[in-house]
Motif scaffolding. Structure first.
Motif, PDB file in Angstrom:
ATOM      1  N   UNK A  94       0.804  -1.227   0.000  1.00 22.60           N
ATOM      2  CA  UNK A  94       0.000   0.000   0.000  1.00 22.60           C
ATOM      3  C   UNK A  94       0.835   1.275   0.000  1.00 22.60           C
ATOM      4  N   UNK A  95       2.158   1.157   0.050  1.00 16.75           N
ATOM      5  CA  UNK A  95       3.011   2.310   0.380  1.00 16.75           C
ATOM      6  C   UNK A  95       3.904   2.736  -0.775  1.00 16.75           C
ATOM      7  N   UNK A 134      -0.746   4.947   1.315  1.00 18.65           N
ATOM      8  CA  UNK A 134       0.149   5.604   2.278  1.00 18.65           C
ATOM      9  C   UNK A 134       1.348   6.183   1.536  1.00 18.65           C
ATOM     10  N   UNK A 135       1.618   7.462   1.767  1.00 26.56           N
ATOM     11  CA  UNK A 135       2.775   8.120   1.171  1.00 26.56           C
ATOM     12  C   UNK A 135       3.798   8.404   2.266  1.00 26.56           C
ATOM     13  N   UNK A 136       5.028   7.949   2.053  1.00 27.77           N
ATOM     14  CA  UNK A 136       6.146   8.320   2.918  1.00 27.77           C
ATOM     15  C   UNK A 136       6.790   9.541   2.280  1.00 27.77           C
ATOM     16  N   UNK A 137       6.616  10.692   2.891  1.00 26.55           N
ATOM     17  CA  UNK A 137       7.079  11.964   2.324  1.00 26.55           C
ATOM     18  C   UNK A 137       8.522  12.217   2.749  1.00 26.55           C
ATOM     19  N   UNK A 196      -1.355  18.485   0.826  1.00 23.64           N
ATOM     20  CA  UNK A 196      -2.066  18.053  -0.380  1.00 23.64           C
ATOM     21  C   UNK A 196      -2.394  16.566  -0.320  1.00 23.64           C
ATOM     22  N   UNK A 197      -1.474  15.773   0.193  1.00 22.66           N
ATOM     23  CA  UNK A 197      -1.720  14.329   0.300  1.00 22.66           C
ATOM     24  C   UNK A 197      -2.857  14.035   1.269  1.00 22.66           C
ATOM     25  N   UNK A 198      -2.849  14.718   2.406  1.00 25.41           N
ATOM     26  CA  UNK A 198      -3.927  14.531   3.380  1.00 25.41           C
ATOM     27  C   UNK A 198      -5.261  14.993   2.785  1.00 25.41           C
ATOM     28  N   UNK A 244      -0.266   9.720   5.553  1.00 27.60           N
ATOM     29  CA  UNK A 244       1.079  10.251   5.346  1.00 27.60           C
ATOM     30  C   UNK A 244       1.973   9.846   6.508  1.00 27.60           C
ATOM     31  N   UNK A 245       3.148   9.345   6.163  1.00 26.87           N
ATOM     32  CA  UNK A 245       4.181   9.005   7.135  1.00 26.87           C
ATOM     33  C   UNK A 245       5.384   9.882   6.843  1.00 26.87           C
ATOM     34  N   UNK A 246       5.931  10.491   7.877  1.00 23.84           N
ATOM     35  CA  UNK A 246       7.044  11.429   7.699  1.00 23.84           C
ATOM     36  C   UNK A 246       8.242  10.981   8.529  1.00 23.84           C
TER      37      UNK A 246
END
Length: 206
Positions: free
Chosen positions: A13-14, A139-142, A157-159, A165-167
């Motif tokens: 998913x990531x 899920x985006x790892x920024x 923007x992702x939210x 979002x994972x940072x």
């Protein structure tokens, strides 16, 4: 580590999305030397480890880069930042070394590179949203630069588009460094799950 982080960053998913991790921004042709110096200290080595771990387990890696035509056509002129970029001796011309992802991170055979010519972050009309949805990413790892503008915009923007979002705090940076950490703690931490590169690598390696 957040209790639900392993599920949140499940490999199916990531995607890891990098922002402006290119030679003309944080590399050897940096238009913003202070930012580049900060990035080389911790962020670039950490991000290099992160994308290596991601590729090894099939997590998508997408690089968001920026370029500007020599005549400036189509580029924003409505903020001081854009005007400063236009006046910089570093020209982020299409196809130039300055627009390439830095060697410390690189572009793997399965990576995607999406380039923008305007806007403030990699979600700005690059097709990133559609590409991620087509890949089944939720899920985006920024990662990348800078917390001052692009990273913060990308998280928001992702939210707004419904992504988790994972940072990883050591895979982003901004200047001054203490200001960037305050933004991570007091703004981005309200929107994203904060973690570290080591935690993500451990999850994907286990």
């Amino acid at each position: 580590m957040a209790a639900d982080l392993p599920e949140l960053v499940s490999t199916w998913r990531t995607a890891v999305v990098t922002s402006e991790v290119q030679n003309g921004v944080v590399g050897d042709e940096a238009a913003l030397p202070e930012l580049a110096e900060a990035a080389r200290g911790t962020m670039l080595p950490a991000l290099g480890r992160l994308v290596k771990a991601a590729r090894a387990v099939g997590v998508e890696v997408v690089h968001g880069t920026f370029e500007r035509r020599v005549d400036g056509k189509g580029a924003n002129t409505n903020a001081r930042l854009f005007n400063a970029v236009a006046k910089s001796p570093v020209k982020l011309l299409p196809g130039s070394h300055a627009t390439q992802v830095v060697d410390e991170v690189g572009v793997g055979p399965t990576d995607l590179v999406l380039t923008r010519t305007h806007g403030l972050n990699p979600m700005a009309d690059t097709g990133l949203d559609a590409v991620l949805r087509n890949l089944g990413v939720t899920t985006i790892v920024v990662t990348g630069v800078s917390v001052n503008v692009a990273v913060t915009n990308l998280v928001m923007d992702a939210v707004n588009r419904g992504y988790q979002v994972v940072l990883p705090r050591d895979a982003v940076c901004g200047v001054p460094v203490d200001y960037a950490q305050a933004v991570v703690d007091h703004t981005l931490g309200l929107l994203a799950t904060l973690t570290t590169v080591d935690e993500l690598v451990k999850i994907w390696s286990s």
